[in-house]
Each structure stands twice: as structure tokens, then as C-alpha cells.
Design an enzyme around this catalytic site. Structure first.
Site, PDB file in Angstrom:
ATOM      1  N   GLY A   1       0.799  -1.237   0.000  1.00 21.65           N
ATOM      2  CA  GLY A   1       0.000   0.000   0.000  1.00 21.65           C
ATOM      3  C   GLY A   1       0.823   1.273   0.000  1.00 21.65           C
TER       4      GLY A   1
ATOM      5  CB  ILE B   1      -1.480   5.590   6.011  1.00 19.55           C
ATOM      6  CG1 ILE B   1      -2.363   6.844   5.945  1.00 19.55           C
ATOM      7  CG2 ILE B   1      -1.455   5.025   7.426  1.00 19.55           C
ATOM      8  CD1 ILE B   1      -3.843   6.589   6.213  1.00 19.55           C
TER       9      ILE B   1
ATOM     10  CG  ASP C   1      -3.511  -5.858  -9.525  1.00 17.98           C
ATOM     11  OD1 ASP C   1      -4.304  -5.774  -8.564  1.00 17.98           O
ATOM     12  OD2 ASP C   1      -3.858  -5.640 -10.706  1.00 17.98           O
ATOM     13  CB  VAL C   2      -4.326  -6.679  -3.663  1.00 19.90           C
ATOM     14  CG1 VAL C   2      -3.075  -6.192  -2.944  1.00 19.90           C
ATOM     15  CG2 VAL C   2      -5.290  -5.532  -3.933  1.00 19.90           C
TER      16      VAL C   2
ATOM     17  CB  ALA D   1     -13.841   2.999  -5.040  1.00 22.36           C
TER      18      ALA D   1
ATOM     19  CE1 TYR E   1     -13.495   6.789   2.466  1.00 28.49           C
ATOM     20  CE2 TYR E   1     -14.965   5.241   3.542  1.00 28.49           C
ATOM     21  CZ  TYR E   1     -13.695   5.634   3.190  1.00 28.49           C
ATOM     22  OH  TYR E   1     -12.625   4.854   3.539  1.00 28.49           O
TER      23      TYR E   1
ATOM     24  CE  LYS F   1     -11.015   1.804   3.805  1.00 30.77           C
ATOM     25  NZ  LYS F   1      -9.738   1.109   3.506  1.00 30.77           N
TER      26      LYS F   1
ATOM     27  CB  ILE G   1      -4.420  11.376   6.580  1.00 33.61           C
ATOM     28  CG1 ILE G   1      -4.552  11.016   8.067  1.00 33.61           C
ATOM     29  CG2 ILE G   1      -3.010  11.893   6.286  1.00 33.61           C
ATOM     30  CD1 ILE G   1      -3.642   9.881   8.507  1.00 33.61           C
TER      31      ILE G   1
ATOM     32  CB  THR H   1      -3.145   9.881   1.371  1.00 37.10           C
ATOM     33  OG1 THR H   1      -4.491   9.385   1.294  1.00 37.10           O
ATOM     34  CG2 THR H   1      -2.688   9.903   2.822  1.00 37.10           C
ATOM     35  CG  LEU H   2      -2.598   8.858  -5.027  1.00 39.42           C
ATOM     36  CD1 LEU H   2      -2.329  10.133  -5.810  1.00 39.42           C
ATOM     37  CD2 LEU H   2      -1.625   7.757  -5.473  1.00 39.42           C
TER      38      LEU H   2
HETATM   39  N1  NAD Z   1      -6.200   9.009   3.935  1.00 40.14           N
HETATM   40  C1  NAD Z   1      -7.228   8.854   4.779  1.00 40.14           C
HETATM   41  O1  NAD Z   1      -7.898   9.804   5.158  1.00 40.14           O
HETATM   42  C2  NAD Z   1      -7.553   7.471   5.304  1.00 40.14           C
HETATM   43  C3  NAD Z   1      -8.312   7.359   6.475  1.00 40.14           C
HETATM   44  C4  NAD Z   1      -8.619   6.086   6.943  1.00 40.14           C
HETATM   45  C5  NAD Z   1      -8.196   4.970   6.253  1.00 40.14           C
HETATM   46  N2  NAD Z   1      -7.466   5.113   5.109  1.00 40.14           N
HETATM   47  C6  NAD Z   1      -7.044   3.903   4.422  1.00 40.14           C
HETATM   48  O2  NAD Z   1      -5.639   3.807   4.503  1.00 40.14           O
HETATM   49  C7  NAD Z   1      -5.195   2.961   3.432  1.00 40.14           C
HETATM   50  C8  NAD Z   1      -4.040   3.629   2.732  1.00 40.14           C
HETATM   51  O3  NAD Z   1      -4.503   4.776   2.038  1.00 40.14           O
HETATM   52  P1  NAD Z   1      -3.718   6.159   1.986  1.00 40.14           P
HETATM   53  O4  NAD Z   1      -4.670   7.196   2.465  1.00 40.14           O
HETATM   54  O5  NAD Z   1      -2.397   6.034   2.622  1.00 40.14           O
HETATM   55  O6  NAD Z   1      -3.590   6.423   0.414  1.00 40.14           O
HETATM   56  P2  NAD Z   1      -2.563   5.841  -0.681  1.00 40.14           P
HETATM   57  O7  NAD Z   1      -3.159   6.229  -1.981  1.00 40.14           O
HETATM   58  O8  NAD Z   1      -1.204   6.315  -0.392  1.00 40.14           O
HETATM   59  O9  NAD Z   1      -2.637   4.264  -0.476  1.00 40.14           O
HETATM   60  C9  NAD Z   1      -3.564   3.439  -1.148  1.00 40.14           C
HETATM   61  C10 NAD Z   1      -2.764   2.317  -1.742  1.00 40.14           C
HETATM   62  O10 NAD Z   1      -3.608   1.338  -2.353  1.00 40.14           O
HETATM   63  C11 NAD Z   1      -2.844   0.797  -3.411  1.00 40.14           C
HETATM   64  N3  NAD Z   1      -3.667   0.042  -4.352  1.00 40.14           N
HETATM   65  C12 NAD Z   1      -4.744   0.464  -5.058  1.00 40.14           C
HETATM   66  N4  NAD Z   1      -5.150  -0.522  -5.879  1.00 40.14           N
HETATM   67  C13 NAD Z   1      -4.315  -1.581  -5.672  1.00 40.14           C
HETATM   68  C14 NAD Z   1      -4.214  -2.877  -6.228  1.00 40.14           C
HETATM   69  N5  NAD Z   1      -5.066  -3.335  -7.169  1.00 40.14           N
HETATM   70  N6  NAD Z   1      -3.212  -3.689  -5.786  1.00 40.14           N
HETATM   71  C15 NAD Z   1      -2.341  -3.273  -4.839  1.00 40.14           C
HETATM   72  N7  NAD Z   1      -2.396  -2.051  -4.271  1.00 40.14           N
HETATM   73  C16 NAD Z   1      -3.375  -1.220  -4.703  1.00 40.14           C
HETATM   74  C17 NAD Z   1      -2.212   2.028  -4.057  1.00 40.14           C
HETATM   75  O11 NAD Z   1      -1.111   1.659  -4.858  1.00 40.14           O
HETATM   76  C18 NAD Z   1      -1.788   2.807  -2.830  1.00 40.14           C
HETATM   77  O12 NAD Z   1      -0.481   2.453  -2.467  1.00 40.14           O
HETATM   78  C19 NAD Z   1      -6.413   2.719   2.551  1.00 40.14           C
HETATM   79  O13 NAD Z   1      -7.006   1.488   2.911  1.00 40.14           O
HETATM   80  C20 NAD Z   1      -7.328   3.853   2.947  1.00 40.14           C
HETATM   81  O14 NAD Z   1      -8.684   3.570   2.684  1.00 40.14           O
HETATM   82  C21 NAD Z   1      -7.116   6.346   4.628  1.00 40.14           C
END
Ligand code: NAD
Length: 257
Positions: free
Chosen positions: A13, A20, A64-65, A95, A157, A164, A193, A195-196
Site C-alpha cells: 500500500g 499511511i 496487484d492485490v 474504487a 465516501y 470498509k 489524512i 493522501t493520494l
Molecule cells: N487518507 C485517509 O484519510 C484514510 C483514512 C482512513 C483509512 N485510510 C485507508 O488507509 C489505506 C491507505 O490509504 P492512503 O490514504 O495512505 O492512500 P494511498 O493512496 O497512499 O494508499 C492506497 C494504496 O492502495 C494501493 N492500491 C490500489 N489498488 C491496488 C491494487 N489493485 N493492488 C495493490 N495495491 C493497490 C495504491 O497503490 C496505494 O499504495 C487505505 O485502505 C485507505 O482507505 C485512509
């Protein structure tokens, strides 16, 4: 207590320095762990390689998950390189953009399937694949990342909230299945937070303002704060905790009106 020296971990991730999962990787590496990082597509490989250059002897692999074959190949690589595994961090979510801007009622079958597959089922598939490696070390810790949009409605969302909810339920079922093998499965529910992934949700910055106004701590959270909580769950400090959704959100979740 949160020492990870001599431990081996898989982190799925990391997309860029704001991820994160990258904050968790840095904290785990600082605590002494050797890490494997993955990327889902060649487009993101270079980013991950650049970030990983600051780590000590990392293992880097595609995953790729959504692909059972790539998950199996990853598990084989980890077995060869690490000879087992102590922890696994799941930070993958996706999504389609349309599903995060249109009304939820318009979610297509395809978008629903993709979101649930990548963001929830992948925890089950990856945990199954690495469970034998965790067993080799006498057990271990699996951690995923979730959001309170699983329980309450946050504008746009949408299907990610449904994914989730499935993810959090999967945490509990996996914890029950794997607990007898001393494999713990938990989630951190992080506050919003930037993030991308977050940038993909229409109107996300207005969510951030709500945390500043309403969370008991009157602020949002940052990646390093989620990473510190992650260390607790990944390390021996969290050894009696499983099936848990730990809220790391400046207390936002306790508020009503
Ligand atoms: N940013 C927030 O506000 C927040 C809050 C709570 C939870 N989260 C969760 O934290 C986690 C990390 O998200 P983030 O905010 O750090 O953003 P991020 O975009 O940095 O991370 C999301 C990751 O998912 C990966 N991904 C997407 N499709 C994929 C696939 N088919 N195979 C493998 N990897 C794949 C992307 O490459 C990326 O590294 C996510 O589950 C997100 O829902 C984020």
C-alpha cells in the site's frame, strides 16, 4: 515494547511519501524490522523503489492485490527471502472515480465489485497466502487500515464505506480463524489524512475541517500518529489484542451533536 528488531514484515500500500503505509514502513524500519514493499503496477514501481532506497536491504516485488497469481508469487518471494514472516500491513484500497463523486444509489455493479475486491477481499486473500509464513515464526500480526465511513455516511465516501464495512467484518472473521495459530488480525480506523487515495474523494478537504472543529482534540491526525499506533499492534506490545478496530482519529468517533 514496540521493538521489531529481527522481525520481517510485508507492507502493501505504499504509493508515495504521503501514504499511511509508508509512515508505517518508516516506523517499523526504525524499530528494527526488515521489510518487503510492493507496487500494484509499473506506473508506481519507480516511486516505491525510490522510497525503499532509504530502507535497509528491502525486498521489492510487484503485487496487484486483484491477482491471485501475483499474491502467490509474492508469498513465494517472501518465503525465499525471509524464510517466514512476522507481520503484514494491508493498506490497499481502490474504487473507480465515478463511484466517489456521484450519489451512492448510482453505484454500478462493476464499481461495487472492484471496490470490494481490491479494498476488502484482498485482505482475506493476502492473509491466507502469508498465514503459513507467519506460522513459521510461531504466529504474527496482520494489520489493515479502515475509516469510520464504514459505519456512518460521509458525502462521496459511498462504496468505499461499504468496502470498509466488509473489511472490518473480515478482520473479525480472520481473527477468529487464525487466533489458534497465534496470528492476530486488527485494523486501525484512521482520521482523515490528505493522501493520494483521499484526493480521489470529492470534497475531501471539507472533511478535514470538520475534524478541526469537532474532534475532542480539535485537530486531525497525521500519518506518523497512525504509524505509532500501528507499531503497538504489530509488536509484542499488542500481543493480547486481536479482532480490534482501533480508532486513531483524535477522538472524532465519540462525538454526537
Ligand atoms: N487518507 C485517509 O484519510 C484514510 C483514512 C482512513 C483509512 N485510510 C485507508 O488507509 C489505506 C491507505 O490509504 P492512503 O490514504 O495512505 O492512500 P494511498 O493512496 O497512499 O494508499 C492506497 C494504496 O492502495 C494501493 N492500491 C490500489 N489498488 C491496488 C491494487 N489493485 N493492488 C495493490 N495495491 C493497490 C495504491 O497503490 C496505494 O499504495 C487505505 O485502505 C485507505 O482507505 C485512509
Amino acid at each position: 515494547m514496540s521493538d521489531l528488531s529481527g522481525k520481517h514484515g510485508l507492507i502493501v500500500g505504499v504509493a508515495n511519501k504521503r501514504s499511511i503505509s509508508w509512515a508505517i514502513a518508516q516506523a517499523a524500519a526504525a524499530a528494527g524490522a526488515r521489510l518487503a514493499l510492493t507496487w500494484p503496477s509499473e506506473r508506481l514501481a519507480e516511486n516505491v523503489r525510490e522510497l525503499a532506497a532509504s530502507l535497509e536491504n528491502p525486498v521489492l516485488a510487484p503485487c496487484d492485490v486483484g491477482s491471485d497469481q501475483q499474491i502467490a508469487d509474492l508469498a513465494a518471494t517472501l518465503d525465499r527471502e525471509f524464510g517466514g514472516l512476522d507481520f503484514f500491513v494491508h493498506g490497499a484500497a481502490f474504487a473507480p472515480a465515478d463511484a466517489l463523486s456521484k450519489p451512492f444509489v448510482e453505484t454500478t455493479r462493476d464499481a461495487f465489485r472492484t471496490a470490494l475486491d481490491v479494498s476488502a477481499y484482498s485482505l482475506v486473500a493476502l492473509t491466507r497466502a502469508v498465514a503459513p509464513l507467519l506460522e513459521k515464526r510461531g504466529g504474527g500480526s496482520v494489520l489493515t487500515l479502515t475509516y469510520i465511513g464504514s459505519q456512518r455516511v460521509f458525502t462521496n465516501y459511498n462504496v468505499m464505506g461499504v468496502a470498509k464495512a466488509a473489511l472490518e467484518s473480515s478482520v473479525r472473521y480472520l481473527a477468529s480463524d487464525l487466533g489458534p495459530k497465534n496470528i492476530r488480525v486488527n485494523a486501525i480506523s484512521a482520521g482523515a489524512i490528505k493522501t493520494l487515495a483521499a484526493a480521489g474523494i470529492s470534497g475531501f478537504s471539507s472533511i478535514l475541517n470538520v475534524y478541526r472543529e469537532r474532534a475532542p482534540l480539535r485537530r486531525g491526525v497525521d500519518q506518523s500518529e497512525v504509524a505509532d499506533a500501528a507499531l503497538f499492534l504489530l509488536s509484542n506490545a499488542g500481543r493480547a489484542v486481536t479482532g480490534e478496530i482501533l480508532m486513531v482519529d483524535a477522538g472524532f468517533h465519540v462525538m454526537g451533536l
